[in-house]
Design a protein around this motif. Structure first.
Motif, mmCIF file in Angstrom:
data_model
loop_
_atom_site.group_PDB
_atom_site.id
_atom_site.type_symbol
_atom_site.label_atom_id
_atom_site.label_comp_id
_atom_site.label_asym_id
_atom_site.label_seq_id
_atom_site.Cartn_x
_atom_site.Cartn_y
_atom_site.Cartn_z
ATOM 1 N N ALA A 155 -108.630 -93.731 -31.748
ATOM 2 C CA ALA A 155 -107.218 -94.121 -31.781
ATOM 3 C C ALA A 155 -106.644 -94.154 -33.184
ATOM 4 C CB ALA A 155 -107.050 -95.491 -31.125
ATOM 5 N N GLY A 156 -107.497 -94.112 -34.199
ATOM 6 C CA GLY A 156 -107.022 -94.294 -35.563
ATOM 7 C C GLY A 156 -106.536 -93.054 -36.261
ATOM 8 N N ASN A 157 -106.538 -91.921 -35.560
ATOM 9 C CA ASN A 157 -106.094 -90.668 -36.171
ATOM 10 C C ASN A 157 -106.982 -90.267 -37.348
ATOM 11 O OD1 ASN A 157 -104.414 -88.405 -36.308
ATOM 12 N ND2 ASN A 157 -103.058 -89.380 -37.819
ATOM 13 N N PHE A 158 -108.292 -90.521 -37.209
ATOM 14 C CA PHE A 158 -109.265 -90.147 -38.232
ATOM 15 C C PHE A 158 -109.293 -88.630 -38.380
ATOM 16 C CE2 PHE A 158 -113.945 -89.306 -39.062
ATOM 17 C CZ PHE A 158 -113.845 -89.502 -40.429
ATOM 18 N N GLN A 159 -109.178 -88.148 -39.626
ATOM 19 C CA GLN A 159 -109.079 -86.718 -39.869
ATOM 20 C C GLN A 159 -110.425 -86.006 -39.891
ATOM 21 O OE1 GLN A 159 -105.929 -85.192 -40.052
ATOM 22 N NE2 GLN A 159 -105.479 -87.267 -39.318
ATOM 23 N N GLY A 160 -111.529 -86.780 -39.956
ATOM 24 C CA GLY A 160 -112.850 -86.158 -39.919
ATOM 25 C C GLY A 160 -113.288 -85.868 -38.492
ATOM 26 N N LYS A 161 -114.560 -85.544 -38.353
ATOM 27 C CA LYS A 161 -115.104 -85.218 -37.034
ATOM 28 C C LYS A 161 -115.982 -86.360 -36.529
ATOM 29 C CE LYS A 161 -115.022 -80.191 -37.600
ATOM 30 N NZ LYS A 161 -115.813 -78.925 -37.561
ATOM 31 N N LEU A 162 -115.846 -86.648 -35.214
ATOM 32 C CA LEU A 162 -116.605 -87.711 -34.570
ATOM 33 C C LEU A 162 -117.628 -87.116 -33.619
ATOM 34 C CD1 LEU A 162 -113.748 -90.250 -33.698
ATOM 35 C CD2 LEU A 162 -115.400 -90.400 -35.565
ATOM 36 N N PHE A 163 -118.827 -87.705 -33.608
ATOM 37 C CA PHE A 163 -119.900 -87.231 -32.749
ATOM 38 C C PHE A 163 -120.527 -88.422 -32.035
ATOM 39 C CE2 PHE A 163 -119.468 -84.339 -36.298
ATOM 40 C CZ PHE A 163 -119.439 -83.089 -35.683
ATOM 41 N N PRO A 164 -120.282 -88.576 -30.717
ATOM 42 C CA PRO A 164 -120.931 -89.665 -29.980
ATOM 43 C C PRO A 164 -122.400 -89.354 -29.723
ATOM 44 C CG PRO A 164 -119.566 -88.354 -28.517
ATOM 45 C CD PRO A 164 -119.346 -87.803 -29.890
ATOM 46 N N SER B 159 -115.815 -100.295 -28.073
ATOM 47 C CA SER B 159 -114.762 -100.774 -28.966
ATOM 48 C C SER B 159 -114.700 -99.950 -30.248
ATOM 49 C CB SER B 159 -114.988 -102.253 -29.307
ATOM 50 O OG SER B 159 -114.932 -103.062 -28.164
ATOM 51 N N VAL B 160 -115.858 -99.727 -30.855
ATOM 52 C CA VAL B 160 -115.901 -98.992 -32.116
ATOM 53 C C VAL B 160 -115.449 -97.553 -31.922
ATOM 54 C CG1 VAL B 160 -117.416 -98.120 -33.931
ATOM 55 C CG2 VAL B 160 -117.667 -100.473 -33.140
ATOM 56 N N PHE B 161 -115.972 -96.902 -30.876
ATOM 57 C CA PHE B 161 -115.635 -95.497 -30.678
ATOM 58 C C PHE B 161 -114.163 -95.335 -30.309
ATOM 59 C CE2 PHE B 161 -116.081 -91.277 -28.507
ATOM 60 C CZ PHE B 161 -116.549 -90.593 -29.621
ATOM 61 N N ALA B 162 -113.630 -96.261 -29.514
ATOM 62 C CA ALA B 162 -112.222 -96.203 -29.138
ATOM 63 C C ALA B 162 -111.326 -96.386 -30.365
ATOM 64 C CB ALA B 162 -111.922 -97.275 -28.097
ATOM 65 N N ASN B 163 -111.708 -97.285 -31.257
ATOM 66 C CA ASN B 163 -110.922 -97.489 -32.477
ATOM 67 C C ASN B 163 -110.935 -96.256 -33.367
ATOM 68 O OD1 ASN B 163 -109.958 -100.072 -31.998
ATOM 69 N ND2 ASN B 163 -111.692 -101.088 -32.996
ATOM 70 N N LEU B 164 -112.074 -95.587 -33.430
ATOM 71 C CA LEU B 164 -112.157 -94.365 -34.233
ATOM 72 C C LEU B 164 -111.276 -93.261 -33.645
ATOM 73 C CD1 LEU B 164 -115.977 -94.359 -35.070
ATOM 74 C CD2 LEU B 164 -114.113 -94.416 -36.737
ATOM 75 N N GLY C 206 -106.841 -93.630 -41.639
ATOM 76 C CA GLY C 206 -106.943 -93.665 -40.192
ATOM 77 C C GLY C 206 -108.351 -93.884 -39.688
ATOM 78 N N PHE C 207 -109.214 -94.480 -40.537
ATOM 79 C CA PHE C 207 -110.624 -94.673 -40.168
ATOM 80 C C PHE C 207 -110.849 -96.142 -39.813
ATOM 81 C CE2 PHE C 207 -115.043 -95.605 -41.459
ATOM 82 C CZ PHE C 207 -115.702 -94.720 -40.617
ATOM 83 N N ASN C 208 -111.304 -96.393 -38.598
ATOM 84 C CA ASN C 208 -111.511 -97.765 -38.129
ATOM 85 C C ASN C 208 -112.814 -97.843 -37.342
ATOM 86 O OD1 ASN C 208 -111.442 -100.353 -37.149
ATOM 87 N ND2 ASN C 208 -109.549 -100.134 -35.990
ATOM 88 N N ALA C 209 -113.896 -98.154 -38.050
ATOM 89 C CA ALA C 209 -115.211 -98.281 -37.409
ATOM 90 C C ALA C 209 -115.524 -99.755 -37.232
ATOM 91 C CB ALA C 209 -116.285 -97.581 -38.236
ATOM 92 N N LEU D 189 -118.246 -107.115 -39.125
ATOM 93 C CA LEU D 189 -117.137 -106.703 -38.270
ATOM 94 C C LEU D 189 -117.067 -105.185 -38.223
ATOM 95 C CD1 LEU D 189 -114.432 -107.428 -36.762
ATOM 96 C CD2 LEU D 189 -113.336 -107.213 -39.001
ATOM 97 N N GLY D 190 -117.378 -104.565 -39.337
ATOM 98 C CA GLY D 190 -117.344 -103.114 -39.436
ATOM 99 C C GLY D 190 -116.658 -102.684 -40.714
ATOM 100 N N LEU D 191 -116.076 -101.496 -40.669
ATOM 101 C CA LEU D 191 -115.496 -100.884 -41.855
ATOM 102 C C LEU D 191 -114.200 -100.177 -41.468
ATOM 103 C CD1 LEU D 191 -115.669 -99.768 -44.809
ATOM 104 C CD2 LEU D 191 -117.101 -97.939 -43.885
ATOM 105 N N MET D 192 -113.139 -100.408 -42.246
ATOM 106 C CA MET D 192 -111.849 -99.749 -42.018
ATOM 107 C C MET D 192 -111.356 -99.099 -43.304
ATOM 108 S SD MET D 192 -109.509 -102.440 -39.909
ATOM 109 C CE MET D 192 -110.224 -103.694 -38.843
ATOM 110 N N ARG D 193 -110.725 -97.945 -43.131
ATOM 111 C CA ARG D 193 -109.924 -97.332 -44.193
ATOM 112 C C ARG D 193 -108.569 -97.009 -43.581
ATOM 113 N NH1 ARG D 193 -110.724 -96.801 -49.597
ATOM 114 N NH2 ARG D 193 -110.405 -94.539 -49.659
ATOM 115 N N PRO D 194 -107.692 -98.015 -43.440
ATOM 116 C CA PRO D 194 -106.397 -97.784 -42.770
ATOM 117 C C PRO D 194 -105.590 -96.648 -43.379
ATOM 118 C CG PRO D 194 -106.791 -100.134 -43.022
ATOM 119 C CD PRO D 194 -107.873 -99.440 -43.782
#
Length: 893
Positions: A37-46, A30-35, A142-145, A134-139
């Motif tokens: 899908a949110g158009n986060f401009q940074g880099k993601l590393f699973p 859920s968390v990774f999918a939201n990140l 585009g950041f939704n963790a 619940l987590g952390l969002m910066r709508p």
């Protein structure tokens, strides 16, 4: 200022998701999918032990294998793996960790694992948000963790919640109303990062224009209050509290028994300048109205309607909400009598009759808006024969643009008035389907205005030129009791402490037998009062230990024997010192009040005021405030009580000496500031009349403080640091005063800046300003002394106090260092001011535990650079701006 130390948590560039997964239904998925899908401009590393690819992105089994620096690690794995993960994060230089996995608080093993992980995080300097979040969002970024699956709109409101469940409910409600967010932060248990630090970050966040806060409990009240007050100075803050009746204040005095924890929390929020609401709907409505910059200057409401029924119902709502219906001025009444039909209501609500035309509506509403007795106007329109809802609405929109007071519009009905409602929405007018909602919003705006006034109050421990308390004598009484192993002071000892703080008391003398009592009574003069003296008996009347109005020796001896017998029968275990003898105070016009102190587990000492005497617990008439107090805060307290209504002229009673009563409350505030040992106190009754006040009975409960107790650290609000005030002499012999800046220095500060040369203003503010804006003036004079300091150097001139210079520092969010600024009037250059004032600033910074002081100086300002060298600063060129020079001082040296 350097970037906020929580920037890696709230605005990360590189994010690792530990436990990222493709398994449906898992938190990692859920968390990774939201990140993604949110158009986060940074880099993601699973990061996943068992899969090499997650969501189409190559994964690694450990964060230590990532070759780029990671700002934030989002942990979605089981709690048992947390210590190992935290070690990997620490060795990899990860700055922040978000615990997105819940854990069972009842499981002892999981609690131990979590504590171990926290210890590792502290060792490596990792900041941790959670657990149970619940987590952390910066709508806006585009950041939704989070594992939240519904849509969250970007906007300018920040939502901070302690409950994941309530947070999701708020988000769902907000989406249905079209409300967006800059940030959504779920605090959870708050083991590390807590409200105070989050608020600090949001104050500086340009995307956030308003803050919504859900609070269940507070860990660090001082940090919370400092951050809340800082936020409320620049942005509207609305708070909803859950668990109002949990953790009630407990104690043995009346002051404690009359106070609930929710009352203390309300008092704290009022003092912080924020608005408290009760429901989610109120939370968002208040936020929207405040963010739209609707403001009121009081609580007097005028109601204009073309239907008396809805007008009266709105008036009933006003009464229920504690909103005052404005009393229209004579000029307004004369005007309305001239322009309205003869059968108008001739009062407030202003019923302008059912067939009111748009022009009649405008005339009546404009008259109310212009009335100095009115702070806001509610307009209720009912569609009746001969009315024109749309033209009336257009005229109201025009009036709102002209008016400086808020206009609340309620067009009753549905389809018939829908076009008017659309017009109000486009014009951003405050409109409501039901008048009672408008009244509620007006009440909230009035409360917000009142709280903003409380925010401006930064009183000294004791204001004015009053006689200083005898601290040594008061502390000697407390120390003696603690040495004896006692926590309850006797009445004599309690009055001794009050007397040391110049609070008028009824003198109390101890008699160990009847003969001594007779001698003391003859010295004092009849009539007298006898009271049992025992450290084990808190309320003497409970054991029959009081006799009043004793007029001769025979009666006294009988009363003495009776008190001793009744007390021994009721409390055979009690230590009886004897019986105290006091003058019997009879005052014809006296009112009995009570002043007390209680202690809240989160916010520390609380001062209470209310009705006194034997009916105190029955009437439950009291108001409370967090110390330190000043006259404005005291007047506000007194006005909130029923007994406060009879302190002025009341029937045949002359007004009490309010200055003396105010002085007692100021002295009590001073006591709790300077004596952290005081846990509870009752002064009951405190008799007040036209002659003054006198404490007839008092009891103080104390508690030892830690040996490393820092001055004022027991208080939620830092008092004005009067101990920093001192005098000095300049090179030319001029005697000056150096003291912390106060809010009332605003005009003196403005005059100081206005009289600087253009070159000096540019050197200080890097611009050609002529004077400070109102925002800057507030920022420079309304200080939170717990996190910043401004020391003014003044002299006494013929026209009053004149400011010669000011030095200030603002601490970094991590409270390790600070940035400073120094301003000296042109006419006073070269007289040693900078050297004297900066050394005073060093002392203030060291007192706050700061380690480093930094600043910037224009490279061409040779005089300032020379002073910096003399004061021991390290001076070096600015790496990014050649026009500036960096100066740094290690305060430990």
């Amino acid at each position: 200022m350097k970037p906020h130390y929580l920037t890696p948590l709230f605005s990360p560039r590189n994010v690792a998701v530990i436990g990222a997964s493709d398994t449906p239904g898992s938190i990692g998925q859920s968390v990774f999918a939201n990140l993604l899908a949110g158009n986060f401009q940074g880099k993601l590393f699973p990061v996943n032990l068992n899969h090499k690819v997650v969501g189409g992105i190559p994964a690694v089994p450990s964060v230590r294998l990532l070759e780029v620096p990671i700002d934030l690690a989002v942990v979605t794995t089981a709690i048992r793996s947390l210590p190992a993960i935290m070690k990997d994060c620490g060795k990899s230089g990860v700055k922040a960790v978000l615990l997105a996995k819940e854990f069972a608080d009842s499981e002892q093993l999981e609690r131990e694992i979590l504590n171990e992980a926290m210890s590792i995080a502290r060792h490596y300097g990792i900041r941790l948000l959670g657990p149970n979040v619940l987590g952390l969002m910066r709508p806006v970024a585009g950041f939704n963790a989070t594992n939240y699956t519904s849509k969250v709109r970007p906007g300018n409101l920040a939502l901070v919640s302690q409950s994941s469940a309530l947070c999701t409910a708020m988000l769902d409600w907000a989406d249905s109303k079209g409300i967006g967010f800059s940030s959504v932060i779920s605090v959870g248990e708050g083991l590390d990062v807590d409200f105070g630090e989050i608020l600090d970050y949001l104050v500086a966040d340009s995307f956030t224009q308003g803050i919504l806060l859900h609070v269940h409990h507070i860990h660090d009240a001082r940090r919370f209050m400092s951050a809340l007050r800082a936020a409320a100075r620049t942005k509207p803050v609305v708070v909803i509290k859950s668990g109002r009746h949990e953790d009630d204040v407990t104690g043995v005095t009346h002051s404690s028994n009359l106070v609930e924890s929710g009352d203390v929390f309300d008092a704290a929020l009022s003092r912080a300048g924020v608005l408290r609401v009760s429901t989610i709907a109120q939370l968002f409505t208040a936020a929207k109205v405040l963010a739209a910059n609707f403001r009121v200057q009081g609580r007097r409401l005028a109601i204009v309607t073309n239907g008396i029924g809805p007008g009266v119902l709105a008036a009933d709502s006003a009464y229920g909400y504690g909103v005052e219906l404005a009393r229209l001025s004579e000029g307004t009444m004369t005007l309305l009598n001239e322009v309205l039909p003869r059968n108008w209501s001739h009062g407030n609500p202003v019923d302008i009759i059912g067939d009111a035309s748009p022009v009649r509506f405008r005339t009546a509403v404009k008259a109310c808006l212009d009335d100095p007795n009115v702070d806001g106007v509610l307009v209720i329109f009912t569609p009746q024969a001969g009315t024109d809802h749309l033209t009336t609405a257009q005229l109201m929109v025009g009036l709102q643009r002209e008016a400086t007071k808020p206009l609340f519009l309620s067009w009753l009905g549905d389809a018939k008035v829908s076009e008017s409602r659309d017009l109000f929405s486009k014009a951003k007018c405050a409109h409501f389907r039901a008048p009672e909602f408008a009244v509620e919003v007006f009440r909230n705006l009035a409360a917000y205005h009142h709280n903003q006034q409380l925010l401006l109050q930064t009183p000294a421990p004791l204001e004015g030129m009053r006689q200083s308390p005898d601290l040594a004598r008061a502390r000697a009484v407390i120390d003696r009791c603690l040495t004896d192993g006692r926590l309850i002071l006797s009445e004599r000892e309690s009055k001794g402490v009050l007397d040391a703080f110049r609070i008028p008391v009824n003198p109390t003398r101890l008699a160990r037998n009847a003969d001594e009592a007779v001698r003391l009574a003859e010295e004092i003069g009849y009539p007298v009062v006898l009271k049992i003296d025992s450290p084990d008996i808190l309320y003497k009347s409970d054991v029959g230990g009081v006799e009043l109005n004793i007029i001769n020796e025979t009666t006294l001896r009988e009363a003495f024997a009776g008190i001793m017998e009744r007390t021994r029968n009721a409390r055979p275990d009690a230590l009886i010192e004897g019986i105290s003898v006091q003058p019997m105070r009879k005052r014809r016009f006296a009112r009995e009040v009570m002043v007390g102190v209680t202690h809240d587990h989160a916010f520390g000492p609380v001062v209470t005021f209310g009705a006194g005497g034997i009916a105190v617990e029955v009437m439950r008439d009291r108001a409370l405030a967090l110390p330190p107090l000043n006259p404005y805060l005291i007047d506000s307290m007194i006005s909130m009580t029923r007994v406060g209504k009879i302190l002025g002229h009341f029937k045949n009673l002359p007004p009490v000496h309010l200055d003396e009563l105010e002085d007692v409350l100021l002295r009590v505030s001073e006591m709790v500031c300077e004596l952290p040992e005081i846990r509870e106190m009752d002064i009951n009754p405190l008799v007040a009349d036209e002659q003054g006040v006198i404490a007839l009975d008092a009891r103080i409960i104390i508690q030892p403080v830690k040996a490393d107790h820092r001055r004022y650290s027991h208080m939620a609000i830092m008092p004005y640091p009067a101990h920093m005030m001192h005098s000095a002499k300049l090179n030319d012999g001029t005697v000056v005063i150096i003291r912390p800046v106060r809010p009332e220095d605003a005009q003196m500060q403005q005059a100081f800046v206005r009289n600087l040369s253009e070159e000096s203003r540019y050197n200080r503010y890097m611009s050609s300003i002529k004077q400070l804006s109102q925002t800057m003036l507030v920022r420079f004079t309304q200080l939170d002394y717990d996190r910043e300091m401004a020391l003014a150097m003044t002299r006494q001139a013929e026209e009053g106090e004149e400011q010669l210079a000011v030095a200030r520092f603002i601490t970094d969010p991590d409270n390790e260092g600070c940035e400073f600024a120094l301003e000296v009037a042109d006419a006073w250059q070269g007289k040693g001011i900078g050297y004297i004032l900066m050394n005073a600033l060093f002392d203030a910074a060291r007192e706050q535990g700061l380690k480093v002081m930094r600043g910037e100086v224009l490279a061409g300002n040779k005089g300032m650079l020379k002073l910096m060298h003399k004061l021991g600063f390290t001076v070096e060129p600015h790496p990014e701006d050649r026009a500036l020079t960096l100066v740094t001082k290690d305060l430990a040296v």
